[in-house]
Write an enzyme that holds these catalytic residues in place. Structure first.
Site, PDB file in Angstrom:
ATOM      1  N   LYS A 189      38.937  53.818  25.097  1.00 26.91           N
ATOM      2  CA  LYS A 189      37.513  53.502  24.890  1.00 26.91           C
ATOM      3  C   LYS A 189      37.041  54.135  23.586  1.00 26.91           C
ATOM      4  O   LYS A 189      36.379  53.497  22.773  1.00 26.91           O
ATOM      5  CB  LYS A 189      36.693  54.049  26.048  1.00 26.91           C
ATOM      6  CG  LYS A 189      35.204  54.173  25.771  1.00 26.91           C
ATOM      7  CD  LYS A 189      34.415  54.705  26.927  1.00 26.91           C
ATOM      8  CE  LYS A 189      34.224  56.172  26.917  1.00 26.91           C
ATOM      9  NZ  LYS A 189      33.227  56.708  25.999  1.00 26.91           N
ATOM     10  N   ASN A 190      37.417  55.393  23.358  1.00 29.32           N
ATOM     11  CA  ASN A 190      36.859  56.142  22.219  1.00 29.32           C
ATOM     12  C   ASN A 190      37.534  55.819  20.895  1.00 29.32           C
ATOM     13  O   ASN A 190      37.050  56.236  19.848  1.00 29.32           O
ATOM     14  CB  ASN A 190      36.868  57.642  22.517  1.00 29.32           C
ATOM     15  CG  ASN A 190      35.878  57.985  23.629  1.00 29.32           C
ATOM     16  OD1 ASN A 190      35.037  57.144  23.994  1.00 29.32           O
ATOM     17  ND2 ASN A 190      35.994  59.170  24.181  1.00 29.32           N
TER      18      ASN A 190
ATOM     19  N   ARG B  34      25.444  55.288  23.386  1.00 28.91           N
ATOM     20  CA  ARG B  34      25.283  56.275  22.328  1.00 28.91           C
ATOM     21  C   ARG B  34      26.184  55.967  21.141  1.00 28.91           C
ATOM     22  O   ARG B  34      25.791  56.089  19.985  1.00 28.91           O
ATOM     23  CB  ARG B  34      25.615  57.651  22.896  1.00 28.91           C
ATOM     24  CG  ARG B  34      25.731  58.638  21.847  1.00 28.91           C
ATOM     25  CD  ARG B  34      26.123  59.989  22.282  1.00 28.91           C
ATOM     26  NE  ARG B  34      26.599  60.701  21.150  1.00 28.91           N
ATOM     27  CZ  ARG B  34      25.825  61.129  20.164  1.00 28.91           C
ATOM     28  NH1 ARG B  34      24.531  60.907  20.214  1.00 28.91           N
ATOM     29  NH2 ARG B  34      26.335  61.777  19.145  1.00 28.91           N
TER      30      ARG B  34
ATOM     31  N   CYS C 224      22.534  61.400  26.584  1.00 24.42           N
ATOM     32  CA  CYS C 224      22.999  60.842  27.855  1.00 24.42           C
ATOM     33  C   CYS C 224      22.984  62.043  28.795  1.00 24.42           C
ATOM     34  O   CYS C 224      22.422  63.075  28.498  1.00 24.42           O
ATOM     35  CB  CYS C 224      24.362  60.209  27.708  1.00 24.42           C
ATOM     36  SG  CYS C 224      25.584  61.423  27.366  1.00 24.42           S
TER      37      CYS C 224
ATOM     38  N   ARG D 140      22.787  65.256  22.544  1.00 22.98           N
ATOM     39  CA  ARG D 140      23.544  64.344  21.676  1.00 22.98           C
ATOM     40  C   ARG D 140      22.807  64.036  20.356  1.00 22.98           C
ATOM     41  O   ARG D 140      22.537  62.878  20.033  1.00 22.98           O
ATOM     42  CB  ARG D 140      23.913  63.047  22.390  1.00 22.98           C
ATOM     43  CG  ARG D 140      24.456  63.146  23.790  1.00 22.98           C
ATOM     44  CD  ARG D 140      25.830  63.759  23.929  1.00 22.98           C
ATOM     45  NE  ARG D 140      26.904  63.025  23.315  1.00 22.98           N
ATOM     46  CZ  ARG D 140      27.605  62.054  23.896  1.00 22.98           C
ATOM     47  NH1 ARG D 140      27.292  61.645  25.093  1.00 22.98           N
ATOM     48  NH2 ARG D 140      28.631  61.493  23.272  1.00 22.98           N
ATOM     49  N   PRO D 141      22.378  65.032  19.607  1.00 24.28           N
ATOM     50  CA  PRO D 141      21.686  64.767  18.341  1.00 24.28           C
ATOM     51  C   PRO D 141      22.616  64.073  17.336  1.00 24.28           C
ATOM     52  O   PRO D 141      23.829  64.047  17.536  1.00 24.28           O
ATOM     53  CB  PRO D 141      21.315  66.166  17.847  1.00 24.28           C
ATOM     54  CG  PRO D 141      22.281  67.077  18.486  1.00 24.28           C
ATOM     55  CD  PRO D 141      22.608  66.469  19.824  1.00 24.28           C
ATOM     56  N   ILE D 142      22.042  63.502  16.280  1.00 28.97           N
ATOM     57  CA  ILE D 142      22.878  62.877  15.232  1.00 28.97           C
ATOM     58  C   ILE D 142      22.575  63.467  13.862  1.00 28.97           C
ATOM     59  O   ILE D 142      22.784  62.822  12.825  1.00 28.97           O
ATOM     60  CB  ILE D 142      22.705  61.333  15.225  1.00 28.97           C
ATOM     61  CG1 ILE D 142      21.248  60.935  14.976  1.00 28.97           C
ATOM     62  CG2 ILE D 142      23.247  60.707  16.494  1.00 28.97           C
ATOM     63  CD1 ILE D 142      21.088  59.432  14.686  1.00 28.97           C
ATOM     64  N   ASP D 143      22.094  64.719  13.843  1.00 29.78           N
ATOM     65  CA  ASP D 143      21.748  65.377  12.576  1.00 29.78           C
ATOM     66  C   ASP D 143      22.935  65.451  11.612  1.00 29.78           C
ATOM     67  O   ASP D 143      22.775  65.251  10.398  1.00 29.78           O
ATOM     68  CB  ASP D 143      21.181  66.777  12.822  1.00 29.78           C
ATOM     69  CG  ASP D 143      22.133  67.628  13.660  1.00 29.78           C
ATOM     70  OD1 ASP D 143      22.591  67.149  14.730  1.00 29.78           O
ATOM     71  OD2 ASP D 143      22.461  68.750  13.239  1.00 29.78           O
ATOM     72  N   LEU D 144      24.135  65.678  12.131  1.00 30.78           N
ATOM     73  CA  LEU D 144      25.321  65.778  11.247  1.00 30.78           C
ATOM     74  C   LEU D 144      25.607  64.421  10.588  1.00 30.78           C
ATOM     75  O   LEU D 144      25.991  64.348   9.418  1.00 30.78           O
ATOM     76  CB  LEU D 144      26.538  66.256  12.047  1.00 30.78           C
ATOM     77  CG  LEU D 144      26.390  67.620  12.732  1.00 30.78           C
ATOM     78  CD1 LEU D 144      27.648  67.949  13.527  1.00 30.78           C
ATOM     79  CD2 LEU D 144      26.094  68.722  11.714  1.00 30.78           C
TER      80      LEU D 144
ATOM     81  N   ASP E 239      36.245  65.880  27.762  1.00 29.76           N
ATOM     82  CA  ASP E 239      36.186  64.721  28.663  1.00 29.76           C
ATOM     83  C   ASP E 239      37.047  64.902  29.905  1.00 29.76           C
ATOM     84  O   ASP E 239      36.864  64.191  30.892  1.00 29.76           O
ATOM     85  CB  ASP E 239      36.615  63.441  27.923  1.00 29.76           C
ATOM     86  CG  ASP E 239      35.618  63.089  26.830  1.00 29.76           C
ATOM     87  OD1 ASP E 239      35.967  62.266  25.969  1.00 29.76           O
ATOM     88  OD2 ASP E 239      34.513  63.661  26.827  1.00 29.76           O
TER      89      ASP E 239
ATOM     90  N   ILE F 265      31.504  72.412  24.522  1.00 34.26           N
ATOM     91  CA  ILE F 265      31.132  71.291  23.646  1.00 34.26           C
ATOM     92  C   ILE F 265      29.763  70.722  23.999  1.00 34.26           C
ATOM     93  O   ILE F 265      28.911  70.541  23.129  1.00 34.26           O
ATOM     94  CB  ILE F 265      32.206  70.167  23.698  1.00 34.26           C
ATOM     95  CG1 ILE F 265      33.601  70.728  23.405  1.00 34.26           C
ATOM     96  CG2 ILE F 265      31.829  69.021  22.767  1.00 34.26           C
ATOM     97  CD1 ILE F 265      33.799  71.249  21.993  1.00 34.26           C
TER      98      ILE F 265
ATOM     99  N   ARG G  10      31.690  52.065  32.694  1.00 40.06           N
ATOM    100  CA  ARG G  10      31.536  52.104  31.239  1.00 40.06           C
ATOM    101  C   ARG G  10      32.843  52.485  30.550  1.00 40.06           C
ATOM    102  O   ARG G  10      33.108  52.081  29.422  1.00 40.06           O
ATOM    103  CB  ARG G  10      30.482  53.158  30.859  1.00 40.06           C
ATOM    104  CG  ARG G  10      29.060  52.745  31.040  1.00 40.06           C
ATOM    105  CD  ARG G  10      28.142  53.775  30.429  1.00 40.06           C
ATOM    106  NE  ARG G  10      28.704  54.232  29.160  1.00 40.06           N
ATOM    107  CZ  ARG G  10      28.454  55.432  28.646  1.00 40.06           C
ATOM    108  NH1 ARG G  10      27.686  56.280  29.269  1.00 40.06           N
ATOM    109  NH2 ARG G  10      28.972  55.792  27.492  1.00 40.06           N
TER     110      ARG G  10
END
Ligand code: EPZ
Length: 418
Positions: A22-23, A92, A116, A121-125, A304, A326, A396
């Site tokens: 999936k990933n 996401r 989630c 789950r920020p996206i600043d990076l 995971d 994490i 999912r």
């Protein structure tokens, strides 16, 4: 609402093939946005997350044909650069589509992916990296508008080896002027698979799988056919189910090198592990030994797999400690395990699990993808009937997990609850 009904106690025996990762699938599907020639992908798992990602590409104007696990995507006539908000929130990982859209069209509009259940789950990076590449970012309401005249390759040092941010920088830099160099890049196998797929269509990416990755900008990509890697977390989940409930299985169509820390933990628990080229055999002991687990970025223990280990260790012979480094909220499954009779105490970032002799089947609720899989395993390990609700989370990320477990002897069936 869909549920799994599980009658616990059956040991598992036999062979099972895992699906594609999936990933790896999600960022690799995004590569087709960069390529105006057809991209044919094999081993794409038929799961909700890939379905939603492909739906977004269709809305953006891509032509997609699917025949089982073979997908051909043609984005030549793609004519939109805004990811629909309702679909963005559903998934996401669509944020990596933004990197590919900007890489090709020099603009993209998307919304915050929304946390989630495992954390903010920020996206600043991701956004910091886009700005370093010369991309202007405007935020209006909760939409993010990115645009630039051209993308200029730069040196980018990540504060944290974020998988998604590493993937987004690679995708946004494929056509950049000059070269981009990432320091402290994520080293997950899915990053290597993404780079291998992009290089198969003419990109020039070196060092994927290490913390130092260089992307030399190219002018054009050409058509490709590519088979994505197998799912290392599904592999660990199937092996974990046997470790927990007993028996002996062989997982085929997998790559043992991608989950060595997980295999070592199974060995520490007393499992007998045999590795061949693309096969792993696990024979469970009569009783598992307790182990301590600390999740870390790859090649450390994968976050995971943390909930899966949490379920398995509830019946180990002694005390185990699992530390999650994490994500800040990835222990929600523990309260459901406690309702089934597990002896678990949460201590900040750690779970202290005192093994018990029996778990009792209960009606339990999936709260996220891997936590849901953990409850399925706990159901297999329990006496009596367990009903796992909200399995939409599990669908999912796992293709036909009930059919695969049933083929190994599990008593599990899917039920639609109206
Ligand atoms: C990917 O998520 C995976 N998802 C996750 O798998 C996996 O758990 C994670 O990598 C770590 O291995 C996909 O590949 C689709 P990160 P991602 O960016 O990219 C923080 C599953 O169950 N962070 O490496 O989102 C973040 O909050 C899923 O299959 C920032 O602070 O992971 C987290 O604490 C779950 N700012 C940590 O870094 C950012 O801009 C790791 O996140 C980005 C991340």
């Amino acid at each position: 609402m869909l549920s799994y009904i599980i009658k616990g106690g059956n040991k598992l025996y036999g062979k099972v093939k895992v699906s594609g990762s999936k990933n790896a699938a999600l960022p690799i599907i995004a590569t087709s946005i960069l390529n105006e020639e057809p991209v044919t992908l094999y081993n794409i798992p038929d799961i909700e997350d890939t379905k939603i990602t492909l739906d977004i590409l269709k809305i953006l104007g891509c032509k997609i044909t699917r025949n089982h696990d073979k997908i051909t995507i043609c984005s030549k006539d793609m004519n939109k650069t805004a990811i629909p908000k309702e679909l963005m929130h559903k998934l996401r990982s669509t944020v990596v589509l933004a990197g590919a859209i900007i890489g090709r069209f020099k603009e993209a509009t998307f919304s915050y992916p929304g946390g989630c259940n495992i954390g903010a789950r920020p996206i600043d990076l991701h956004l910091d990296a886009f700005q370093k590449l010369g991309i202007t970012i405007d935020e209006k309401e909760d939409y993010i508008h990115c645009r630039c005249k051209e993308i200029i390759g730069k040196r980018i040092k990540l504060k944290f080896p974020s998988v998604g941010a590493t993937e987004n920088i690679i995708l946004a830099s494929v056509y950049a002027k000059g070269a981009t160099h990432i320091t402290n890049a994520a080293k997950e196998p899915e990053i290597k698979d993404l780079a291998k797929c992009l290089n198969s269509m003419g990109a020039k990416i070196y060092g994927a799988g290490t913390s130092e990755i260089t992307i030399f900008g190219v002018k054009k990509l050409h058509k490709t056919e590519y088979k994505i890697m197998s799912d290392r977390i599904e592999t660990g989940t199937m092996l974990g189910a046997v470790a927990g409930v007993g028996g002996k299985i062989t997982v085929e169509n997998t790559n043992p090198e991608n989950l060595l820390t997980v295999l070592y933990s199974f060995k520490e628990m007393g499992c007998k592990i045999t590795i061949n080229r693309d096969k792993i055999t696990l024979k469970a002991p009569n009783e598992l030994k307790p182990v301590n687990i600390e999740t870390q970025p790859y090649p450390g223990f994968p976050t995971d797999m943390q909930p899966i280990m949490g379920a398995i260790l509830t019946k180990a012979d002694g005390k185990s400690v699992i530390t999650e480094n994490i994500f800040e909220n990835r222990f929600k499954y523990a309260e459901e395990l406690i309702r089934m009779g597990a002896n678990i105490i949460q201590n900040d970032k750690s779970l202290e699990i005192e093994g018990v002799n029996t778990l009792t089947g209960k009606d339990v609720m999936s709260k996220d993808l891997r936590g849901g899989a953990a409850l399925v395993i706990a159901g297999l390990m329990s006496e009596g009937i367990t009903k796992v609700e909200n399995i939409e989370y599990i669908l999912r990320g796992y293709e036909n997990i009930d059919k695969k477990l049933k083929s190994l002897g599990a008593n599990i069936k899917k039920e639609k609850v109206v």
